[in-house]
Design an enzyme around this catalytic site. Structure first.
Site, mmCIF file in Angstrom:
data_model
loop_
_atom_site.group_PDB
_atom_site.id
_atom_site.type_symbol
_atom_site.label_atom_id
_atom_site.label_comp_id
_atom_site.label_asym_id
_atom_site.label_seq_id
_atom_site.Cartn_x
_atom_site.Cartn_y
_atom_site.Cartn_z
ATOM 1 N N HIS A 1 -9.383 2.712 21.350
ATOM 2 C CA HIS A 1 -9.408 3.518 22.578
ATOM 3 C C HIS A 1 -10.807 4.007 22.930
ATOM 4 C CE1 HIS A 1 -8.996 7.245 19.980
ATOM 5 N NE2 HIS A 1 -9.796 7.709 20.914
ATOM 6 N N SER B 1 -12.958 10.740 17.638
ATOM 7 C CA SER B 1 -12.299 9.436 17.691
ATOM 8 C C SER B 1 -13.132 8.341 17.054
ATOM 9 C CB SER B 1 -12.044 9.048 19.150
ATOM 10 O OG SER B 1 -11.013 9.791 19.712
ATOM 11 N N GLY B 2 -12.468 7.435 16.383
ATOM 12 C CA GLY B 2 -13.145 6.288 15.794
ATOM 13 C C GLY B 2 -13.760 6.546 14.441
ATOM 14 N N ASP C 1 -4.712 0.961 16.900
ATOM 15 C CA ASP C 1 -5.900 1.553 17.528
ATOM 16 C C ASP C 1 -7.141 1.272 16.678
ATOM 17 O OD1 ASP C 1 -7.525 2.984 19.206
ATOM 18 O OD2 ASP C 1 -6.711 4.958 18.706
ATOM 19 N N GLY D 1 -13.874 13.826 20.489
ATOM 20 C CA GLY D 1 -15.222 13.428 20.090
ATOM 21 C C GLY D 1 -15.277 12.868 18.687
#
Length: 313
Positions: free
Chosen positions: A70, A215-216, A118, A213
């Site tokens: 995402h 994410s990942g 994801d 922020g």
């Protein structure tokens, strides 16, 4: 793409050969504060064009980075800059190096309505040299077990709370427990779009967890002297409320990752939790499911929502 009410997204075993998961400068024993330089040498910062940091990621070899699907606004490599060895988003980073991106690969079964699968890979424009501040992490391999209450760490440059727009300059770290999928699914029962699948792993506790922020970035757990990535920060109810955060379960994607990075030295390690898995006997009761229904803001990530977030950074 269907949008429910509001959820925030956040943003074969091989032998050890390249010192994956080694962090000799990591001396931290508590969470929820600034990480010192070199504590998490695989943590990277993804910068999109001129917007600055929008997502985290992890270095998994000398030329590949793992992140969340995402986070991928565009597969155009020139739009991205990846920073390695970064401690702060402001001021000098003496151990930092940066690379452009030559290839972006999003999992073909990524579902941006339910945030399943994801996961994405980014290939650096050129290889990086490993130092105490830049190292790859070990990835959780097939049959890895992360029992309920296994202690792990989440890291990133995300917001410090749901009510604050402040983005921390320094990399943050927080110590959090794994929450078994049965218990996690029970918590999210009130939100029909939050389907907790076997390709996900949950972790967190009230007032400790990931936020926008982050994410990942990685959910990482220590086994012996090695740090193993269990998850990729995906989504949650902002931020660190009574809901655990949800991560893509890395061990479920071993085959896919190996196929995409063919020839790269990416190391997988079987993680085994101690004790017994209490989640296997967990039964969801009425009093255990979340009562936050009215506040549950489950948002499926729209590009417009994501761009609104990065614009303020």
């Amino acid at each position: 793409m269907a949008v429910s009410t509001v959820l925030t997204l956040w943003m074969c075993v091989v032998l050890f050969g390249q010192d994956c998961g080694e962090a000799p400068l990591n001396k931290r024993i508590v969470g929820g504060e600034n990480a010192t330089a070199g504590s998490w040498p695989w943590q990277v910062s993804l910068h999109f064009r001129t917007f600055g940091h929008i997502c985290g990621g992890t270095l998994i070899s000398n030329q590949w980075v793992l992140t969340a699907a995402h986070c991928i606004i565009t597969k155009l490599g020139s739009a991205w800059t990846i920073y390695l060895g970064k401690e702060t988003q402001s001021g000098p980073n003496v151990h930092e190096v940066s690379r452009k991106v030559s290839q972006v690969i999003v999992h073909p079964d990524y579902n941006n309505s339910y945030l399943n699968n994801d996961i994405a890979l980014m290939k650096l424009s050129s290889v990086v040299s490993f130092t105490d501040y830049i190292k790859p992490i070990c990835l959780a391999g097939n049959s890895s077990q992360f029992f309920n209450s296994t202690i792990c760490w989440a890291t990133g440059w995300g917001k410090l709370s749901n009510v604050s727009s402040t983005i921390p300059a320094n990399l943050q770290e927080v110590r959090i427990p794994v929450i078994g999928n049965n218990q996690c699914a029970c918590k999210y029962l009130a939100e029909e779009d939050a389907n907790i699948t076997d390709s996900m792993i949950c972790a967190g506790q009230e007032n400790k967890g990931a936020c926008q922020g982050d994410s990942g970035g990685p959910l990482q757990c220590k086994q012996g002297s090695k740090w193993v990535q269990a998850g990729i920060t995906s989504f949650g109810v902002p931020c660190a409320r009574e809901f655990p955060e949800v991560y893509a379960r890395v061990s479920e994607f071993k085959t896919w990752i190996t196929q995409q990075v063919a020839g790269a030295n990416v190391e997988f390690v079987r993680f085994t939790s101690n004790g017994t898995d209490q989640d296997s006997s967990f039964v969801c009761g009425v009093n255990e499911a979340s009562t936050f229904t009215a506040e549950l803001a489950f948002v499926v990530i729209l590009v417009t929502v994501f761009l609104q977030h990065i614009t303020v950074q």
